[in-house]
Enzyme design. Structure first.
Site, PDB file in Angstrom:
ATOM      1  N   HIS A  75       9.599-131.624 110.809  1.00 13.85           N
ATOM      2  CA  HIS A  75       9.144-132.883 111.409  1.00 13.85           C
ATOM      3  C   HIS A  75       9.161-134.040 110.408  1.00 13.85           C
ATOM      4  O   HIS A  75       8.157-134.270 109.719  1.00 13.85           O
ATOM      5  CB  HIS A  75       7.712-132.731 111.922  1.00 13.85           C
ATOM      6  CG  HIS A  75       7.583-131.924 113.167  1.00 13.85           C
ATOM      7  ND1 HIS A  75       7.609-132.491 114.421  1.00 13.85           N
ATOM      8  CD2 HIS A  75       7.403-130.597 113.358  1.00 13.85           C
ATOM      9  CE1 HIS A  75       7.451-131.547 115.341  1.00 13.85           C
ATOM     10  NE2 HIS A  75       7.334-130.388 114.717  1.00 13.85           N
ATOM     11  N   CYS A  97      12.491-130.545 116.086  1.00 18.62           N
ATOM     12  CA  CYS A  97      11.729-129.386 116.559  1.00 18.62           C
ATOM     13  C   CYS A  97      12.120-129.049 117.999  1.00 18.62           C
ATOM     14  O   CYS A  97      13.228-128.609 118.234  1.00 18.62           O
ATOM     15  CB  CYS A  97      10.234-129.636 116.395  1.00 18.62           C
ATOM     16  SG  CYS A  97       9.243-128.116 116.471  1.00 18.62           S
ATOM     17  N   GLU A 131       8.868-137.157 111.092  1.00 19.74           N
ATOM     18  CA  GLU A 131       7.902-138.176 111.519  1.00 19.74           C
ATOM     19  C   GLU A 131       6.491-137.854 111.021  1.00 19.74           C
ATOM     20  O   GLU A 131       5.629-138.743 110.942  1.00 19.74           O
ATOM     21  CB  GLU A 131       7.915-138.322 113.052  1.00 19.74           C
ATOM     22  CG  GLU A 131       7.150-137.292 113.839  1.00 19.74           C
ATOM     23  CD  GLU A 131       7.849-135.944 113.992  1.00 19.74           C
ATOM     24  OE1 GLU A 131       7.340-135.086 114.736  1.00 19.74           O
ATOM     25  OE2 GLU A 131       8.914-135.739 113.363  1.00 19.74           O
TER      26      GLU A 131
END
Length: 228
Positions: free
Chosen positions: A202, A85, A204
């Protein structure tokens, strides 16, 4: 191994990244950008957020932090680098990867789950998937539209450096499946070597079972793959 997660003023996904990596058994350390890379660094993650308030352009100011010269040197030495990002924006702005990320076609911030098609399965970041596989990963950005001139995009595609494309749940690409207007539906690309990658979604946030999808785990395991 220790993955250095770089924190700039305005970073806000550094702790998410640390928790996700540690969940996978990968040692990680949040590093303030002014402190430089630790000597034991064996991987580098540029996390999401709004570094320096996205002034000038998203990622532009962080890309000029002195630590990014260290990151480029480490990348040239084969240290794996992943930008997510805002980290992807920093990666492009600092020259780690080609192109740039700019304002979404909708001209608004978008936070939603999207589908990605894996374009290659022979990179550290994608060898947990099969080529053509569809994974579900969140996005959260206002400047996620990937732009690059046609000639350079053709070079990226000829060099097989497109890592992910936005798609629908069946793997079909096109305007209806592209959340931000990214050119040729590009969601993630490789640098000059396979050990450097940036992506706007994302991974994560799709790693811990208690937050839903775990489809992003394979991307973060790239830090392990590069050491095999």
């Amino acid at each position: 191994m220790t993955v250095a997660i770089l924190r700039f003023g305005g970073s806000n996904c550094d702790r998410d990244a640390e928790r996700a990596l540690e969940h996978l058994g990968i040692d990680a350390e949040i590093v303030w950008h002014e402190d430089g890379l630790p000597a034991e660094t064996t991987g580098i993650l540029l996390p999401g957020g709004f570094s320096y308030g996205d002034y000038l352009r998203a990622g532009a100011m962080a890309a000029r932090s002195p630590i990014m010269a260290e990151v480029r040197e480490a990348a040239a030495d084969g240290v794996p680098v992943l930008g997510v990002c805002n980290g992807a924006q920093i990666g492009c702005e600092s020259g780690l990867t080609e192109g740039a990320f700019t304002t979404n076609e909708s001209a608004r911030f978008q936070c939603e789950r999207v589908f990605l098609r894996v374009e290659r399965d022979d990179t550290p970041w994608t060898d947990a998937y099969e080529e053509g596989a569809v994974i579900e990963v969140p996005i959260a950005h206002g400047e996620g539209r990937y732009e690059i001139d046609d000639d350079r995009l053709a070079e990226l595609e000829d060099d097989d450096r497109i890592l992910f494309r936005y798609c629908d749940e069946t793997g079909e690409t096109g305007p209806d499946a592209n959340p931000n207007g990214s050119k040729h539906d590009v969601a993630g690309i490789l640098g000059e070597t396979d050990s450097v990658a940036v992506l706007m979604p994302h991974p994560e946030r799709a790693t811990l079972p208690d937050v839903g999808s775990t489809d992003g785990q394979g991307v973060l395991r790239g830090f392990e793959s590069t050491r095999r």
